[in-house]
Every structure is written in structure tokens, then in C-alpha cells.
Motif scaffolding. Structure first.
Motif, short mmCIF file in Angstrom:
data_model
loop_
_atom_site.label_atom_id
_atom_site.label_comp_id
_atom_site.label_asym_id
_atom_site.label_seq_id
_atom_site.Cartn_x
_atom_site.Cartn_y
_atom_site.Cartn_z
N SER A 11 -19.11 -38.63 -0.66
CA SER A 11 -19.22 -37.32 -1.36
C SER A 11 -20.34 -36.72 -1.90
N LYS A 12 -21.10 -38.39 -2.67
CA LYS A 12 -22.43 -38.01 -3.50
C LYS A 12 -23.20 -37.29 -2.91
N SER A 13 -22.78 -38.28 -1.14
CA SER A 13 -24.32 -37.96 0.07
C SER A 13 -24.22 -36.39 0.43
N GLN A 14 -22.97 -35.87 0.21
CA GLN A 14 -23.00 -35.31 1.49
C GLN A 14 -23.22 -34.27 0.63
N SER A 15 -23.10 -33.44 -1.45
CA SER A 15 -23.07 -32.64 -2.06
C SER A 15 -24.48 -32.44 -2.10
N CYS A 16 -25.46 -33.38 -1.85
CA CYS A 16 -26.32 -33.62 -2.24
C CYS A 16 -27.39 -32.17 -1.45
N SER A 17 -28.39 -31.37 -1.76
CA SER A 17 -29.04 -30.80 -1.26
C SER A 17 -29.78 -30.42 -1.13
N ILE A 18 -30.88 -31.83 -2.03
CA ILE A 18 -32.57 -31.79 -2.33
C ILE A 18 -32.32 -33.28 -2.11
N TRP A 19 -33.57 -34.72 -1.11
CA TRP A 19 -33.62 -35.28 -1.50
C TRP A 19 -35.01 -35.39 -1.51
N VAL A 20 -34.87 -36.95 -2.50
CA VAL A 20 -36.60 -37.14 -3.68
C VAL A 20 -36.47 -38.21 -2.69
N GLY A 21 -38.19 -39.09 -2.48
CA GLY A 21 -38.41 -40.66 -2.20
C GLY A 21 -39.50 -40.40 -3.59
N SER A 22 -39.37 -42.22 -4.11
CA SER A 22 -39.57 -42.08 -5.60
C SER A 22 -40.29 -43.76 -4.96
N GLU A 23 -41.46 -43.97 -6.42
CA GLU A 23 -42.79 -45.02 -5.87
C GLU A 23 -42.03 -46.01 -5.84
N VAL A 48 -30.77 -34.96 -5.19
CA VAL A 48 -29.97 -33.85 -6.52
C VAL A 48 -29.07 -33.35 -5.58
N SER A 49 -27.64 -33.02 -6.70
CA SER A 49 -26.48 -31.71 -6.20
C SER A 49 -27.00 -30.57 -7.38
N LEU A 50 -27.50 -29.75 -7.03
CA LEU A 50 -27.80 -28.58 -8.04
C LEU A 50 -26.14 -28.02 -8.32
N SER A 51 -25.42 -28.64 -7.45
CA SER A 51 -24.38 -27.02 -7.91
C SER A 51 -23.68 -28.32 -8.91
N LYS A 52 -23.49 -29.84 -8.50
CA LYS A 52 -22.57 -30.38 -9.74
C LYS A 52 -24.16 -30.99 -10.84
N GLN A 53 -25.00 -30.56 -10.32
CA GLN A 53 -25.79 -30.76 -12.00
C GLN A 53 -26.43 -32.36 -11.89
N GLN A 54 -26.41 -33.24 -10.86
CA GLN A 54 -26.47 -34.46 -11.00
C GLN A 54 -26.92 -34.52 -10.20
N ALA A 55 -27.81 -36.02 -10.43
CA ALA A 55 -28.75 -36.51 -9.22
C ALA A 55 -28.20 -38.22 -8.89
N PHE A 56 -28.10 -37.76 -8.00
CA PHE A 56 -27.46 -39.61 -7.13
C PHE A 56 -28.38 -40.36 -6.62
N ASN A 57 -28.98 -41.73 -6.72
CA ASN A 57 -30.21 -42.74 -6.85
C ASN A 57 -29.35 -43.80 -5.32
N PHE A 58 -30.01 -43.37 -4.20
CA PHE A 58 -28.82 -44.27 -2.65
C PHE A 58 -29.33 -45.25 -3.08
N CYS A 59 -29.28 -46.80 -3.23
CA CYS A 59 -30.54 -48.00 -3.09
C CYS A 59 -29.65 -48.99 -3.57
N GLU A 60 -29.78 -50.43 -3.42
CA GLU A 60 -29.81 -51.49 -4.15
C GLU A 60 -30.02 -52.05 -5.03
N MET A 61 -29.99 -51.87 -6.63
CA MET A 61 -31.18 -52.18 -7.37
C MET A 61 -31.51 -53.21 -7.99
N SER A 62 -30.89 -54.21 -7.11
CA SER A 62 -31.21 -55.47 -7.05
C SER A 62 -32.27 -56.16 -5.96
N CYS A 63 -32.13 -55.30 -4.70
CA CYS A 63 -33.45 -55.91 -4.29
C CYS A 63 -34.69 -54.57 -3.98
N LEU A 64 -34.67 -53.85 -4.88
CA LEU A 64 -35.69 -52.51 -5.27
C LEU A 64 -36.95 -53.99 -5.39
#
Lengths: 377, 319
Positions: free
Chosen positions: A3-15, A22-38
Motif C-alpha cells: 500500500s505504501k508503494s502504491q500511494s507513492c507518486s514520486i520516486w527518488v534515488g539517493s547516494e 514520496v506520497s504527496l497525498s499522505k505527506q509521507q516519504a518511505f524508504n524501500f531498502c534493507e537497512m542492514s545491507c546498505l
């Protein structure tokens, strides 16, 4: 997750290698990754849609892997080794008739077909900064870089390979940083590291650029074409975003707010919006009509690239919370200013007309004054 | 004489008050106006002291039940909350900092080695400032800049193992700018330097600093940008301070100005400390932070100070 990824309208890649939605309607940003293997070698270099329905995002990483992320399921579905770190970072990704086209900094352009392991490889010269696919003619890609003039590959097959160079008088140094295809025509817009913006027409017999314009004193790093024709948005390393006119090459206006170099810029396909991300760790969405900042989201790592989905980014006032500061309700604002103008002078509806009318009035006022001065003399 | 007549007028017309909407500034005569204004101020002050006394009495009368004292508003209190303020438990920021350009220093893999130089043809004050700065920063070397281009100096520094390059810019015989470049490929910070006080000009100063590595205090670097700059300052000094030397270098950030002080401390007993200020004193203000080594034309800027956009509010700070 889904549901989080379906609501996202902007995708951003970081360093740091994290794909953020980023979901502008929900005013939230979500990280899609595994924190342990960064790790830093997973740094996201390019983001591209995997299919026209925008259900898959292709993520190109610095270590040469291309990962596919499904927006419906919210997980990374597959990962492909498309080169290694020695070839440099990815400068472009494209999906062409089911096969994946990747281009790296060293100039190696590869076409990966689904299923088979052999690839078609073309060398487009060293020091490539950007490769882009023509959205209207999917078989065309353009590449450009430092001392690497703009080349357009018409069809990826080793037989008919029409490579086109641009010719510059007086051997001016070339540094193509970003490329854009103007829809409904053959023209290509590029922005350079020497703060120039150039428009080329491959169909004309001339190899010179059709239009050349300069903006600022710092290298232009990103470029995007908005839905409304005739303009282009560029960003430079100092954080200055400008809307340039494609007919005369003049600056229509600047978008304010960025403090760091612009790394990624994209205009919405239908709405007059532009999303920008950069080294100051913020994602900003500006409106192209009045050049105001609509949304500003803090995403804790330096951002490399941004991808907008074509569905409507809901901008209604009711959904906004205190997190975002500068948001204006577009309909209401237009109504208020309309009333003010009605009260004052002639009735106008569109901002463009108002600006030109104001200019016309000013000219009219200046005109008789000038005449008076001449008469006195 | 004038005052005398005025007072008489008052005593004659005691019941007649001043007309409403009367203000002291309407009196045309300067002496009389001044007198009335002084009288007004004294009355105001008297009223204020009375109110204060009354409040104090009430507070004492209530004893324990008294409401807590109100905290006065200061600019630091009223600072607009910055969303980039770092949360200590944030994993992403921790990862970002753990793998950034300073990670090799913080993981104790490299030791700092600093090269201090100036802009071309420096004058006496700047030269003395550089010498004093090099005594404050351990393992630092001052070199004369013979009009060399920084872009050519930097590869040579890297080959000789330097980790930092400090360039003090001079204008009209006074240092006014500083470029702090972390060497292998690290960020370059450009500061505006003001209020430089050399050792001679300091009052009640101690003897010259010794060769011991000082401790480093970084105050109030709360935002993400502040963190990056704070780490940069920390990486200038060796990781292990020598407590025998009792020296401490402080970088105090307040309202986007960074104050540098160098002290020697001594504990007289468990609760009392005496400090002596040694060493140069200066204030810095960050102008830009550029990713990569010094390249002002083609480098990418991580943060640029834009006066008209960022300085519009008196309560918004970025460091």
C-alpha cells in the motif's frame, strides 16, 4: 509495504543506495531498502520506468547492477548484473521493445535482451554524462558527455547505425550534461557544463544548433521539458532553477528555494509541476504557472535522481498537514487575485495575459513621456 | 525660569488634565519637550518598579504555590524548528555519516596533517594569524603561497599526505575569508572570517600553546549541515587529545556564526575550573559547502548561502 508503494507518486534515488518513495497525498516519504545491507556502491545513479504502465521502476546502481522494483508489490523483484564499477556509473537506462539498454560513463552502450545472455555493444565515446530515450520514438537514444558531442542512435542494431555529430565553430569545448527530446518534433535540447542551453534539429542539413542560450555562470546539470510547449526548465550546480524560453532563449523566470546543486529534475507529463532533487537533501515540487514552491520534503541523504508518475498528484488543501509549509490552494488563489483585478481594471483570466497587459500599459505610459521629452528639447 | 512657570501653571490648573490624544512629541519647544519626556520616563520607571515589588511580594506570600517564573523570549528560544535537525537514533543519517568522506578519520585510519597558506602576498597581520593558527592545530605547516593556483597545489598536497588545506584569504591587510578543503576528495567549505584577535591583543592570556593535542568541543551543531561542518572541524585535530596538555579548542555555533576559542584549563578542585585564553580568536560564517576538492567554477555545491532567500527571517538558522 504494497500500500505504501502504491500511494507513492514520486520516486527518488539517493547516494546511500536507498530508493525513496514520496506520497504527496499522505505527506509521507518511505524508504524501500534493507537497512542492514546498505552500502555506498549501491548508490542509485539512474531511475527509469520499466514499462509504460509505470508499475515497475528500474534502478541503476553504481556497482553495475540494475534492480527492478515493483510499485504494486513494494519489493525489489529482480536484479541484473549489467557491468561493473570499472566502466563507471550508469548514465542512462531505457526499455526498448522488451530489452534493456544501459549506458555507462566509459561510453559502453549495451542492449540486454530478455532471456538471452548475449548483448549488442556500441561504444559512443568516453566520458558520457547522459543517455536519454526519446519518449515518442522509443527506438531513438541520444548520448552526450564531456568532450563527447551529442550523438543520436536511430536504431539499436549493428547494421544500420546512424550516428550523428554536432559541429561547433571555433572548436568551443563541449560538455553535454543533460538531454531532452522536444515532443512532436525532431528537435533535441541539451544543457552543457559551460552554462549553455542548445537546441539541435537533426532533420535540418545544418549541423549547428538551432538555438543557443546561456544561463548563469555555473554548469547546468539537469534539464526537463514541461507539458506546455515552448519552455525548458534547467538547473545548475549552485541550486538555481530557471525556466527558459525555447523560441528566443530568454529566461522566463527562476524557481527559488534550492540551496545545493541540482542533480535530478523532472516535469510532470500533464500538470504544470516540476520536481527537483539535489545535494541539499530536499525534494521540492514547484508549480510552473506562478513559480511557487508547493512541496518540500526532507529526505536525509543526498539525492541523485527523481522520477514522477503521470497520475494526478493530489494537491487538495484538506490533506495537508503541518509538515509541509509552503503550499497554496491553486483554485482559491486564482479566484482572489481575479477579484482584485476585476475591481481595479479590465477583466483578465489568465496570468500570462495579465503580465503582458501590464507590460503593455507600462510601455504605453512610457511612450508619451518619451515624446514629451523630445518635444521639449 | 521656564521650569518655574510650567510648574506654576500646573498648580493653578490642577483639575484640568492634558487633552486626550496628547503626546509629548507635539510640544514644539525643545527644552520643554525634553523636560516632559524625562518626567514621563521617570514616572514609567517608578510604575515599573512598583509593579515589580508587588509581584515579588505576591510570589513570596504564595511560597510554594507560586506559578513558575516566565522564561523571557530570546532569538534562540524562538528559533524556527529546522526539519533537518539530526535525531541521534536515525539509522540512515548514521549510515551516511559512517561512510562519508570523514569516515576514514573517525575510524582512526588516517591522522590529520594540515597545510595552512594564504592568498597571494599576505600582509603582517595575516602572516601572524597563520603562524598562531598553526601552533593551535597540531601537525600543521605554514607555506608561503607564491601565487600558485590552488588546483595545482591540491594534487601535490595529496601526494605528500596532507589531509587538510586551509587557505586564509586577505583583504586590505586583514584576514577575511577561509577555505577549508579536506584533501583526498572531500568537501570544501568556504567561510567568512571576522573579528580576528591575535595573541598580543588578548587580555589576561596565558603562555603560548604547547605541542600537546588539544581537546575539541563542538557546540550546537544540530542540523545535518551543522553535523557535516562539525565533523570537518573535528577532523582537523588528532583523534586522541593529550589531557596532560590541558588545552581545549572550542567551536561554538550560535545563530550561524561559529566562534573559535583556544583555552588552557586547570581544575582547582572538583568543582572549580580556571581557564586562560591562549591562541587566536576568530569567528566564522559559512558561505558555501562544495562537494569535492576546491573547484569554484565546475564543482557541485552541497549548500550555498543565498542571502535574499535564507536571511529573510530573523529566527531561521541553517547550521
Amino acid at each position: 509495504m504494497a500500500s505504501k508503494s502504491q500511494s507513492c507518486s514520486i520516486w527518488v534515488g539517493s547516494e546511500t543506495g536507498i530508493l525513496k518513495g514520496v506520497s504527496l497525498s499522505k505527506q509521507q516519504a518511505f524508504n524501500f531498502c534493507e537497512m542492514s545491507c546498505l552500502s555506498r556502491d549501491q548508490e542509485v545513479c539512474v531511475l527509469e520506468w520499466g514499462d509504460p504502465l509505470e508499475s515497475e521502476v528500474l534502478v541503476g546502481c553504481a556497482n553495475g547492477t540494475v534492480k527492478a522494483f515493483s510499485t504494486e508489490k513494494g519489493i525489489f523483484t529482480e536484479s541484473k548484473e549489467c557491468g561493473d564499477a570499472t566502466q563507471g556509473k550508469f548514465t542512462g537506462l531505457a526499455m526498448m521493445d522488451g530489452s534493456l539498454v544501459t549506458c555507462a560513463e566509459s561510453g559502453i552502450l549495451k542492449v540486454w535482451k530478455e532471456g538471452c545472455t548475449d548483448t549488442i555493444e556500441i561504444n559512443v565515446g568516453n566520458g558520457v554524462c547522459r543517455m536519454r530515450q526519446n519518449p515518442s520514438r522509443r527506438s531513438q537514444v541520444a548520448t552526450g558527455g564531456k568532450e563527447n558531442p551529442l550523438k543520436v542512435e536511430r536504431s539499436i542494431s549493428p547494421v544500420s547505425n546512424m550516428v550523428k555529430n554536432d559541429w561547433l565553430d571555433l572548436r568551443v569545448p563541449v560538455w553535454v550534461r543533460d538531454i531532452g527530446f522536444i515532443p512532436d518534433s525532431d528537435k533535441i535540447v541539451t544543457c552543457t557544463g559551460y552554462h549553455q542551453m542548445r537546441v539541435y534539429d537533426p532533420s535540418s542539413p545544418q549541423r549547428r544548433p538551432v538555438l543557443e542560450a546561456e544561463f548563469g555562470e555555473y554548469p547546468l546539470t539537469a534539464l526537463s521539458l514541461p507539458a506546455s510547449q515552448g519552455t525548458v526548465v534547467v538547473g545548475n550546480t549552485h541550486g538555481q532553477l530557471a525556466v527558459l524560453d525555447l523560441r528566443k532563449g530568454l529566461v522566463r523566470g527562476c524557481l527559488k528555494g534550492l540551496a545545493g546543486g541540482v542533480r535530478g529534475l523532472q516535469c510532470h507529463p500533464t500538470l504544470p509541476l516540476v520536481a527537483s532533487c539535489g545535494l541539499d537533501r530536499f525534494l521540492r515540487v514547484h508549480s510552473l504557472e506562478d513559480r511557487s514552491l508547493l512541496h518540500k520534503v526532507y529526505l536525509k541523504s543526498r539525492l541523485n535522481c527523481v522520477l514522477l508518475s503521470s497520475r494526478n498528484l493530489e494537491l487538495s488543501g484538506a490533506d495537508l498537514s503541518g509538515e509541509v509549509e509552503e503550499v497554496k490552494q491553486e483554485g482559491e488563489e486564482d479566484g482572489e487575485t481575479d477579484e482584485v483585478w476585476d475591481a481595479m481594471e479590465t477583466v483578465t483570466d489568465k496570468t500570462n495575459k495579465r503580465a503582458t497587459e501590464k507590460a503593455a500599459e507600462e510601455n504605453a505610459v512610457k511612450g508619451p513621456k518619451k515624446r514629451r521629452k523630445v518635444a521639449k528639447k | 525660569q521656564m521650569y518655574g512657570t510650567h510648574v506654576q501653571a500646573d498648580s493653578v490648573e490642577e483639575e484640568a488634565a492634558f487633552p486626550p490624544n496628547f503626546s509629548v512629541s507635539e510640544i514644539k519647544n525643545k527644552q520643554r519637550r525634553h523636560f516632559m519626556f524625562m518626567k514621563l520616563k521617570q514616572e514609567k520607571r517608578k510604575r515599573k518598579l512598583e509593579l515589580k515589588k508587588k509581584r515579588k511580594k505576591e510570589r513570596e506570600a504564595l511560597g510554594d504555590k507560586a506559578p513558575p517564573k516566565e522564561v523571557p523570549k530570546t532569538i534562540e528560544n524562538q528559533r524556527i524548528y529546522d526539519e533537518t535537525t539530526v535525531n541521534p537514533e536515525d539509522e540512515e543519517v548514521a549510515f551516511d555519516e559512517g561512510t562519508d568522506e570523514f569516515s576514514s578519520y573517525f575510524n582512526r585510519l588516517t591522522n590529520p596533517k594540515v597545510l595552512i597558506t594564504t592568498s597571494d602576498r599576505p600582509r603582517g597581520r595575516t602572516v601572524r594569524f597563520c603562524e598562531q593558527l598553526s601552533t593551535a592545530v597540531p601537525d600543521s605547516h605554514v607555506y608561503y603561497r607564491r601565487g600558485l593556483a590552488l588546483k595545482r597545489v591540491i594534487p601535490q598536497c595529496i601526494s605528500r599526505g596532507f589531509t587538510f588545506l586551509i587557505v586564509i584569504n586577505e583583504d586590505r591587510k586583514v584576514p577575511n575569508g577561509m577555505v577549508l578543503c579536506h584533501l583526498p576528495n572531500g568537501p570544501t567549505a568556504h567561510f567568512k572570517v571576522s573579528s580576528v584577535r591575535l595573541r598580543k591583543e588578548m587580555k589576561r592570556r596565558g603562555k603560548d600553546p604547547t605541542e600537546h593535542s588539544p581537546e575539541v568541543i563542538l557546540n550546537n551543531f544540530t542540523t545535518r549541515l551543522g553535523h557535516s561542518i562539525g565533523r570537518m572541524f573535528a577532523a582537523l585535530f588528532p583523534h586522541d587529545p593529550q589531557f596532560i596538555g590541558r588545552q581545549v579548542a572550542t567551536f561554538h555555533n550560535q545563530r550561524d556564526f561559529i566562534f573559535f576559542r583556544f583555552h588552557r584549563y586547570i581544575f582547582k578542585n572538583e568543582k572549580k575550573v580556571g581557564i586562560q585564553e591562549l591562541g587566536p580568536r576568530f569567528t566564522l560564517k559559512l558561505r558555501s559547502l562544495q562537494k569535492g576538492t576546491f573547484d569554484s567554477k565546475y564543482g557541485e555545491y552541497e549548500w550555498v548561502h543565498k542571502r535574499h532567500e535564507m536571511d529573510s527571517s530573523r529566527r531561521k538558522f541553517h547550521l
